[in-house]
Each structure stands twice: as structure tokens, then as C-alpha cells.
Design a protein around this motif. Structure first.
Motif, PDB file in Angstrom:
ATOM      1  N   LYS A  36       0.779  -1.264  -0.145  1.00 35.32           N
ATOM      2  CA  LYS A  36      -0.039  -0.162  -0.036  1.00 35.32           C
ATOM      3  C   LYS A  36       0.917   1.347   0.107  1.00 35.32           C
ATOM      4  CE  LYS A  36      -3.918   2.172   2.210  1.00 35.32           C
ATOM      5  NZ  LYS A  36      -4.904   1.944   3.389  1.00 35.32           N
ATOM      6  N   VAL A  37       0.530   2.164  -0.872  1.00 31.56           N
ATOM      7  CA  VAL A  37       1.432   3.373  -1.137  1.00 31.56           C
ATOM      8  C   VAL A  37       0.730   4.418  -1.019  1.00 31.56           C
ATOM      9  CG1 VAL A  37       3.194   1.819  -2.813  1.00 31.56           C
ATOM     10  CG2 VAL A  37       1.327   3.143  -3.586  1.00 31.56           C
ATOM     11  N   THR A  38       1.554   5.684  -0.977  1.00 31.47           N
ATOM     12  CA  THR A  38       0.819   6.940  -0.864  1.00 31.47           C
ATOM     13  C   THR A  38      -0.503   7.365  -2.170  1.00 31.47           C
ATOM     14  OG1 THR A  38       2.537   8.062  -1.840  1.00 31.47           O
ATOM     15  CG2 THR A  38       2.562   7.924   0.399  1.00 31.47           C
ATOM     16  N   ASP A  39       0.124   7.043  -3.316  1.00 30.14           N
ATOM     17  CA  ASP A  39      -0.781   7.198  -4.186  1.00 30.14           C
ATOM     18  C   ASP A  39      -0.407   6.393  -5.285  1.00 30.14           C
ATOM     19  OD1 ASP A  39      -1.917   8.305  -6.498  1.00 30.14           O
ATOM     20  OD2 ASP A  39      -1.798  10.412  -6.250  1.00 30.14           O
ATOM     21  N   ALA A  40      -1.078   5.348  -5.580  1.00 28.61           N
ATOM     22  CA  ALA A  40      -1.179   4.025  -6.260  1.00 28.61           C
ATOM     23  C   ALA A  40      -0.950   4.565  -7.899  1.00 28.61           C
ATOM     24  CB  ALA A  40      -2.091   2.983  -6.246  1.00 28.61           C
ATOM     25  N   ASP A  41      -1.880   5.468  -8.357  1.00 23.37           N
ATOM     26  CA  ASP A  41      -2.280   5.661  -9.842  1.00 23.37           C
ATOM     27  C   ASP A  41      -1.156   6.584  -9.902  1.00 23.37           C
ATOM     28  OD1 ASP A  41      -4.540   4.472  -9.798  1.00 23.37           O
ATOM     29  OD2 ASP A  41      -5.742   6.250  -9.477  1.00 23.37           O
ATOM     30  N   SER A  42      -0.604   7.560  -9.214  1.00 24.95           N
ATOM     31  CA  SER A  42       0.524   8.360  -9.631  1.00 24.95           C
ATOM     32  C   SER A  42       1.623   7.707  -9.734  1.00 24.95           C
ATOM     33  CB  SER A  42       0.676   9.616  -8.689  1.00 24.95           C
ATOM     34  OG  SER A  42       1.754  10.438  -8.873  1.00 24.95           O
ATOM     35  N   ILE A  43       2.090   6.799  -8.619  1.00 27.72           N
ATOM     36  CA  ILE A  43       3.293   5.928  -8.847  1.00 27.72           C
ATOM     37  C   ILE A  43       3.513   4.858  -9.953  1.00 27.72           C
ATOM     38  CG2 ILE A  43       4.649   4.379  -7.270  1.00 27.72           C
ATOM     39  CD1 ILE A  43       3.538   5.882  -4.968  1.00 27.72           C
ATOM     40  N   TYR A  44       2.322   4.476 -10.125  1.00 32.24           N
ATOM     41  CA  TYR A  44       2.197   3.520 -11.308  1.00 32.24           C
ATOM     42  C   TYR A  44       2.472   4.289 -12.742  1.00 32.24           C
ATOM     43  CZ  TYR A  44       0.078   0.551 -15.134  1.00 32.24           C
ATOM     44  OH  TYR A  44      -0.053  -0.006 -16.090  1.00 32.24           O
ATOM     45  N   HIS A  45       1.867   5.514 -12.807  1.00 38.38           N
ATOM     46  CA  HIS A  45       2.121   6.065 -14.116  1.00 38.38           C
ATOM     47  C   HIS A  45       3.530   6.444 -14.216  1.00 38.38           C
ATOM     48  CE1 HIS A  45      -1.833   5.703 -15.685  1.00 38.38           C
ATOM     49  NE2 HIS A  45      -2.427   6.287 -14.507  1.00 38.38           N
ATOM     50  N   TYR A  46       3.960   6.941 -13.065  1.00 34.66           N
ATOM     51  CA  TYR A  46       5.427   7.233 -12.865  1.00 34.66           C
ATOM     52  C   TYR A  46       6.717   6.364 -13.325  1.00 34.66           C
ATOM     53  CZ  TYR A  46      10.020   8.032 -10.361  1.00 34.66           C
ATOM     54  OH  TYR A  46      11.316   8.070  -9.986  1.00 34.66           O
ATOM     55  N   LEU A  47       6.213   4.831 -12.915  1.00 35.77           N
ATOM     56  CA  LEU A  47       6.999   3.902 -13.260  1.00 35.77           C
ATOM     57  C   LEU A  47       6.977   3.697 -14.679  1.00 35.77           C
ATOM     58  CD1 LEU A  47       6.664   1.727 -10.041  1.00 35.77           C
ATOM     59  CD2 LEU A  47       8.681   2.964 -10.605  1.00 35.77           C
ATOM     60  N   VAL A  48       5.604   3.660 -15.255  1.00 36.71           N
ATOM     61  CA  VAL A  48       5.344   3.456 -16.519  1.00 36.71           C
ATOM     62  C   VAL A  48       6.332   4.158 -17.519  1.00 36.71           C
ATOM     63  CG1 VAL A  48       3.784   3.711 -18.592  1.00 36.71           C
ATOM     64  CG2 VAL A  48       3.136   2.477 -16.382  1.00 36.71           C
ATOM     65  N   GLU A  49       6.329   5.615 -16.901  1.00 42.12           N
ATOM     66  CA  GLU A  49       7.227   6.586 -18.049  1.00 42.12           C
ATOM     67  C   GLU A  49       8.669   6.307 -18.004  1.00 42.12           C
ATOM     68  OE1 GLU A  49       6.241  10.432 -16.275  1.00 42.12           O
ATOM     69  OE2 GLU A  49       4.337  10.600 -16.974  1.00 42.12           O
ATOM     70  N   ARG A  50       9.095   5.482 -16.894  1.00 44.32           N
ATOM     71  CA  ARG A  50      10.503   4.977 -16.799  1.00 44.32           C
ATOM     72  C   ARG A  50      10.480   3.645 -17.405  1.00 44.32           C
ATOM     73  NH1 ARG A  50       9.388   9.052 -14.331  1.00 44.32           N
ATOM     74  NH2 ARG A  50      10.819  10.746 -13.773  1.00 44.32           N
ATOM     75  N   GLY A  51       9.807   2.990 -18.134  1.00 42.57           N
ATOM     76  CA  GLY A  51       9.853   1.745 -18.749  1.00 42.57           C
ATOM     77  C   GLY A  51       9.621   0.764 -17.652  1.00 42.57           C
ATOM     78  N   ILE A  58       7.095  -1.772 -15.487  1.00 43.09           N
ATOM     79  CA  ILE A  58       5.726  -1.990 -15.337  1.00 43.09           C
ATOM     80  C   ILE A  58       5.287  -2.855 -14.205  1.00 43.09           C
ATOM     81  CG2 ILE A  58       3.521  -2.872 -16.587  1.00 43.09           C
ATOM     82  CD1 ILE A  58       5.066  -0.476 -18.074  1.00 43.09           C
ATOM     83  N   VAL A  59       4.568  -2.341 -13.329  1.00 43.04           N
ATOM     84  CA  VAL A  59       4.060  -3.090 -12.097  1.00 43.04           C
ATOM     85  C   VAL A  59       2.440  -3.034 -12.354  1.00 43.04           C
ATOM     86  CG1 VAL A  59       5.909  -2.553 -10.655  1.00 43.04           C
ATOM     87  CG2 VAL A  59       3.654  -1.227 -10.574  1.00 43.04           C
TER      88      VAL A  59
END
Length: 346
Positions: A293-308, A310-311
């Protein structure tokens, strides 16, 4: 357990299965095959595969320590899941009960087969309450679905609660052990003689690193396996899959090496992520992934996608608000993930 004939759909009881050419030819040597309308050329690919995968089952029996007659093989575990509905559940009449959250294909197959799907939420520690699960059943409940280690939560369900369900329900209990190789719990496939209503699912996709070949397994009593074989399509596991699976099963040392690396990496990665400022709660895991459980799953997910990277974003799954599901990768992949998460800024 109710009599098996009472659990099976009447049309399946009456069904005469398709008899393929290779089913009819048994027990003799032959060198001329002109029975199945096959093209005689392109050797190795021109013949239909063994419809019952006997060589592969013999190898699996050695590794899984389960007799071949207790074994069904399918096109991924999803085929076995679908067959459970087709064999036991009358559309628009019967229902099934499942834990929640859990693997999504149980519900998808219920919807495809027009069978009511009832859910019982796990508790705050993602453990089941057998009494609540049993209370959700009625006279039309044919199947209970459980997954241990569970997906997406990663944890093993308490064994005594699973046993309570097995003893308290007179229908079919399906226990999905796709991730059991990563856990310390004794697999329930060894307990099949004690529980004639139990079906245990397993797969080559996870610990055996063979997701591409799509080989799933169901372990159950010979009577239930006979029903699976009656309903399945004749050549449901292709020859390339059977051959590759046999080769993998001959590489047990490599399998054990991969397993050891993943478990070691899990022991390093989970506490490292738990220490990050973005982590609000780390859930215990017995699988090759973990739920955090993280502070903002949607934001962190998209942040990671931008860096290639994928979770899996599980933010919209029941009880999993703001949760990410992260698979254990190679040491290099895990380092890259940690580096990216340490650099994240809201």
C-alpha cells in the motif's frame, strides 16, 4: 460430499465424448498411420499430439509426487477453471462462492458460463473466515474457490480454515496453488485421498518460468479427472507445449536455482520497499510477488510506466485501495525498480 453424480450437470452425465483416432489406437506397435486424415509429410509436426499427454504426465508425476491418474493437463490453468463451471454448474441455476480479493478469472469464467458468483471478503490481514464462506453457500452452490498463496495479496491462507471449508462443504472445493513453490506450506495436492471433493490447480507459468507454453494442471480424484477428460477438447495441449514441458521437467536443478534466487531477492526487495517514504503498509507474502500500500498508487504507477517499469496497479480491487502488486524480477530489475522509487517525488 454429495454424490458426484448429484454435483455433475445432467447433460455432462449423458455426454458421449468425442473419440479421436489416437484414443482408439492403444497397446500395439504401428508404423503406418493412415487413420486420422493427417498429411504424411512435415515429420514432427504432421501428427496430432497425444490427447492425454501420457509421457508428460509420467514426468510430472515424478516431480509433483502425484499419480498420473490424479492429473489433468490443460491450456493454462484457465482451461481447468472453465471446465469446472462446464462440468458442475448449471447456467442461471447454480452458484459458486469465492474469497475476495482473488484471481479474476474465477469470476470471468462464471460470467461466461452464466453462473452466479458470490464473494466473501477476506479480513484486514487477507485471511479467510471459513464460517463466513460456508454461510454464503446454499443448496445451489456447487463450487467454492480459494487461492493460496492468494493473488493479488501474496499470502498463504490459514491451513486450518481451508480444512474447515473442505470438511464443511459438500460440493466441489477448488484450491489454486499456482504460487505454492514459493511458499513453505505443504501443498494440498498431497492430501487428495483425504478430500474427494478437492481440486488443486497448479501451473508451469510461475516457478517453472514457462508462461509462454501455457500448461496448467488440475489434481483431483480419478473420478473427477475422468470428467475433465470427458469434456475437454480432444487435443487441448499441443505437441510443442508437451515437448518443452518434458524438457523443463528434466531441468530440476535449474528450476531449484531460479527458485532460490527469487526467494533470496524477495527477502531483500520487500524490506527495502517497506522502508521507502511512499510505503504505507507492506503485506506479508509467500509468493513471487508482494502487495504494498503506497501513498498514491495511480501516480506512482504512471511514474514507473514513464520509466519503462511495469507493475500492477490494484488500486480499484476490493480491499486493495492504493496498492501496487510487484513481481520479484532479476537482481538488476529489482535494483532499477528501487532506484526509480527512491527518486519519486509527489
Amino acid at each position: 460430499m454429495r454424490n458426484l453424480e448429484k454435483l455433475v450437470r445432467p447433460n455432462i452425465q449423458r455426454l458421449t465424448p468425442y473419440s479421436c483416432a489416437r484414443d482408439e489406437f492403444k497397446g500395439r506397435e504401428a508404423h503406418v498411420f493412415i487413420d486420422a486424415n493427417e498429411n504424411p509429410y512435415n515429420t514432427n509436426f504432421n501428427r496430432y499430439p497425444d490427447p492425454l499427454q501420457e509421457e508428460l504426465k509420467a514426468e510430472l508425476a515424478k516431480v509433483k509426487d502425484v499419480p498420473a491418474e490424479y492429473m489433468f493437463l490443460g491450456n493454462g490453468s484457465d482451461e481447468a477453471i472453465d471446465l469446472v463451471y462446464r462440468i458442475f454448474c448449471e447456467p442461471k441455476e447454480d452458484n459458486v462462492v469465492a474469497i475476495a480479493p482473488t484471481y479474476g478469472m474465477y469470476k470471468v469464467c462464471a460470467d461466461i458460463n452464466d453462473v452466479e458468483y458470490r464473494t466473501v471478503l477476506l479480513n484486514e490481514n487477507f485471511q479467510l473466515d471459513a464460517d463466513k464462506l460456508l454461510a454464503a453457500c446454499d443448496a445451489h452452490t456447487k463450487v467454492i474457490w480459494m487461492c493460496s498463496p492468494n493473488n493479488p495479496t501474496g499470502n498463504c491462507l490459514e491451513r486450518k480454515q481451508i480444512v474447515k471449508v473442505l470438511k464443511g462443504f459438500d460440493g466441489i472445493v477448488v484450491l489454486d496453488e499456482a504460487y505454492s513453490d514459493f511458499a513453505q506450506e505443504r501443498p494440498f495436492r498431497y492430501e487428495l485421498p483425504q478430500y474427494p471433493n478437492l481440486i488443486v490447480l497448479n501451473t508451469m507459468s510461475k516457478a517453472w518460468a514457462s508462461a509462454a507454453i501455457r500448461l496448467g494442471m488440475a489434481f483431483a480424484s480419478p473420478e473427477i479427472i475422468a470428467l475433465f477428460n470427458k469434456v475437454k477438447y480432444p487435443y487441448n495441449v499441443n505437441q510443442l507445449t508437451q515437448k518443452q514441458a518434458v524438457e523443463m521437467l528434466h531441468s530440476v536443478q535449474k528450476f531449484q536455482q531460479w527458485l532460490s534466487i527469487i526467494i533470496t531477492e524477495r527477502a531483500h526487495l520487500v524490506p527495502a520497499v517497506a522502508e521507502l517514504p511512499i510505503c504505507q503498509k507492506m503485506y506479508p507474502t509467500d509468493a513471487n510477488f508482494f502487495l504494498v500500500k503506497v501513498t498514491d498508487a495511480d501516480s506512482i504507477y504512471h511514474y514507473l510506466v514513464e520509466r519503462g517499469i511495469i507493475v500492477r496497479n490494484r488500486n480499484r480491487v476490493e480491499l486493495c485501495g492504493n496498492c501496487l502488486r510487484i513481481t520479484i524480477g532479476t537482481p538488476q530489475e529489482n535494483c532499477e525498480l528501487l532506484s526509480a522509487l527512491r527518486q519519486y517525488r509527489p
